[in-house]
Scaffold this active site. Sequence first.
Site, short mmCIF file in Angstrom:
data_model
loop_
_atom_site.label_atom_id
_atom_site.label_comp_id
_atom_site.label_asym_id
_atom_site.label_seq_id
_atom_site.Cartn_x
_atom_site.Cartn_y
_atom_site.Cartn_z
N ASP A 1 10.28 36.33 43.80
CA ASP A 1 10.17 35.35 44.83
C ASP A 1 9.24 34.83 45.76
OD1 ASP A 1 10.72 32.86 45.50
OD2 ASP A 1 12.41 33.07 45.16
N GLN B 1 -2.09 30.91 34.74
CA GLN B 1 -3.05 30.69 33.58
C GLN B 1 -4.29 31.30 34.95
OE1 GLN B 1 -4.66 26.68 34.25
NE2 GLN B 1 -6.02 26.97 33.00
N ASP C 1 5.39 38.35 40.26
CA ASP C 1 5.58 36.96 39.59
C ASP C 1 6.80 36.78 39.68
OD1 ASP C 1 5.84 34.03 38.22
OD2 ASP C 1 3.78 35.25 37.88
N ILE C 2 7.67 36.06 38.97
CA ILE C 2 8.88 35.71 39.22
C ILE C 2 9.53 36.26 38.48
CG2 ILE C 2 9.72 33.16 38.29
CD1 ILE C 2 10.95 33.33 41.31
N ARG C 3 9.11 36.51 36.95
CA ARG C 3 9.19 37.09 36.30
C ARG C 3 8.51 37.99 35.41
NH1 ARG C 3 10.01 31.93 35.09
NH2 ARG C 3 11.92 31.47 35.58
N LYS D 1 -1.03 20.12 48.88
CA LYS D 1 -2.30 21.24 49.13
C LYS D 1 -2.80 20.34 50.25
CE LYS D 1 -1.72 23.37 45.84
NZ LYS D 1 -1.82 25.19 45.91
N TYR E 1 2.05 16.81 44.98
CA TYR E 1 1.46 18.01 44.74
C TYR E 1 0.07 18.16 45.80
CZ TYR E 1 -2.19 21.17 42.37
OH TYR E 1 -2.95 22.21 42.12
N GLY F 1 1.68 35.22 41.15
CA GLY F 1 1.91 34.25 40.10
C GLY F 1 0.84 35.11 39.36
C1 AKB Z 1 -3.60 19.81 37.64
O1 AKB Z 1 -3.68 18.59 36.95
O2 AKB Z 1 -2.37 19.86 38.20
C2 AKB Z 1 -4.01 20.83 38.48
C3 AKB Z 1 -5.52 20.72 39.45
C4 AKB Z 1 -6.34 19.66 39.01
O3 AKB Z 1 -4.96 20.89 40.42
N1 AKB Z 1 -5.13 21.59 36.84
#
Ligand code: AKB
Length: 324
Positions: free
Chosen positions: A56, A16, A38-40, A150, A146, A12
């Site tokens: 990948d 960012q 990275d993937i590309r 995590k 997300y 990755g």
């Molecule tokens: C997001 O906003 O998804 C990220 C994070 C806080 O993990 N910047």
Amino acid sequence: MINMTSKILIVGACGQIGSELTSKLRETHGAENVIASDIRESNADFMNSGPFEVLDATDFEAFEKICKSHNIKTVYMMAAMLSGTAEKFPMKAWDLNMTSLFNVLDLAKNETIKQVFWPSSIAVFGPTTPKFDTPQQTVMEPTTVYGISKQAGERWCAYYHKRYGVDVRSIRYPGLISYKTPPGGGTTDYAIEIFYDALEKEEYTSFLSKDTALPMMYMDDAIEATISIMKTPAEQIKVRSSYNLGGVSFTPEELGKLVAEEIDGFQMNYDPDFRQAIADSWPSSINDEEAQKDWNWQHKYDLEMIVKAMLEGIRSLENSNSEA
Ligand code: AKB
């Protein structure tokens, strides 16, 4: 042919965090010892700055092949789908975020590699978590895909460490603010967009309401923390799920006021969208005493410094682009 000098892989690397981490690690270890993937492929400057592999991260065999052929011993597994995008593609996010983590943990378990960094996030917390000065150990009931990925990932990191002795280290990043590479689909991205819009049109419409306080950090601090936790002797790393990292907490209104002090006539508007509900479920401020105690963590950038660094950074990028 197998290369015998042990190397670092960043997965990755065009993202960012990955892009700035790659530059910093190349400065310290030499470009030839830090493989970006990275993937590309990315832009020409990045591609010419050192070795690069298309990867990948969900493909275990390809991952293993790259680690073996370059004699990789340390992997920074930075590929992930962030909160905003993940809500649009829940199963894709779950697959990417979890499969890439299992791949890197399994490479460490089978001793292809020795050390892993994996990023977690303040998204592991949820609406039932104490909102202010959120402690390291507390209620964690994330309500975003997300955050769920995590939180599950953190438990797997702790499990692989305890059961198989895998040296995995992790940080719960707050929102990260930087200008070199655009962010990809996070809820905290407003705190980056504002600077571009302020410079271009002296106006910004925030997708979060004016009083939504979130923990944030300037990228230089985040990179410093990432490298610092990886350099810390293993016995000092007491938390093998992921460390809280606090940074600075502020609202869109507070940020807007500081931007207005720097840019004449700047106007801030508010039009909250689906990301407001995500932000509302996250803490407003984070307690990072464990990171301070275990590996001497201390952030440097306060909000005033961040505003100045962002405006200066974007202006200098624009100047160098127009000269090119
Ligand atoms: C997001 O906003 O998804 C990220 C994070 C806080 O993990 N910047």
